[in-house]
Enzyme design. Structure first.
Site: not given
Length: 258
Positions: A143, A156
């Site tokens: 990401s 995350y």
């Protein structure tokens, strides 16, 4: 060689056996469709079956957050495909919290299990076959949020940062054996998972704009799942035969080169 629509020929994918985790919707489903269009045989997985699994792909329910789930999936891949030539780790995600101090232990553990350890475990089970054949490609979906970590998502982004480090190390280890490993880091992409995250954020009373997310990217829109899938397709094709250990950031210019 296979031609996608009116686009360039995609080399080295037809006839390949591909496994895509988290392929029932969003980015994963787009990757599955691109691989099918390029002539690959595709098995995909999610924790539960849905009607959105792309037609033409085989599907098996699996929870990759556990070692047992990874082992069951690897066994299914061997049974359905007879081996894996292309492995795309797309399953991932995490719910946001008010700030980093509000992330409970189980939140950290779940984020690490899904966004990092799932890839490590599945690689350990399927990459040995690639090593023996001296051929194969692995793509880890990370990401672009790793570049600007924020409190509500530290669990995350920390897990994805670990994934990127692991991906680089694995690439160096496997390069002499003819196996390529790369990562793709999507920026803001319009997916069902992203919409769920925005709803969770709103329920906390924290708007995305309050966490340094911009209203738009320099290219004027959020990404589409197909934008990310095209990057994955390139990396697993022969067009990227001299690329390994790379992290391809696909973000509409949100994080320009420094």
């Amino acid at each position: 060689m296979t031609t996608i629509g009116n686009g360039p020929e995609i080399r080295g994918i037809a006839g390949k056996r591909a496994l895509v985790t988290g392929g029932s919707r969003g980015i994963g489903a787009a990757v599955v469709r691109r691989l099918l269009d390029a002539g690959a045989e595709v098995l995909t997985t999610a924790r539960s079956a849905t009607s959105t699994v792309p037609e033409g792909a085989s599907f098996v329910e699996a929870d990759v957050r556990t070692r047992a789930g990874a082992e069951a999936l690897a066994a299914a891949a061997e049974q359905v495909l007879g081996g894996v030539d292309v492995l795309v780790h797309n399953a991932g995600g995490a719910r946001p919290y008010a700030d980093s101090s509000a992330i409970p232990d189980e939140g950290w553990q779940d984020a690490l299990a899904l966004n990092y350890l799932a890839s490590v475990r599945l690689d350990s089970l399927l990459v040995p076959g690639m090593r023996e054949r001296e051929s194969g490609t692995v793509v880890h979906i990370s990401s672009a949020a790793v570049l600007t970590p924020i409190g509500p998502f530290l669990h995350y982004t920390a897990a994805k940062a670990a994934l990127e480090n692991y991906s680089r190390g694995l690439a160096l280890e496997l390069a002499p054996l003819g196996v390529r490993v790369n990562a793709v880091s999507p920026g803001r992409t319009a997916t069902p998972g992203g919409e769920t995250t925005r709803e969770q954020w709103a329920s906390l009373g924290v708007a995305p704009g309050e966490t340094n997310a911009e209203d738009t990217t320099p290219l004027g829109r959020d990404g589409r799942p197909e934008d990310i899938a095209d990057a994955v397709l390139f990396l697993v094709s022969d067009r990227a035969s001299w690329l390994t250990g790379r992290n391809l950031i696909v973000d509409g210019g949100e994080f320009p080169m420094g």
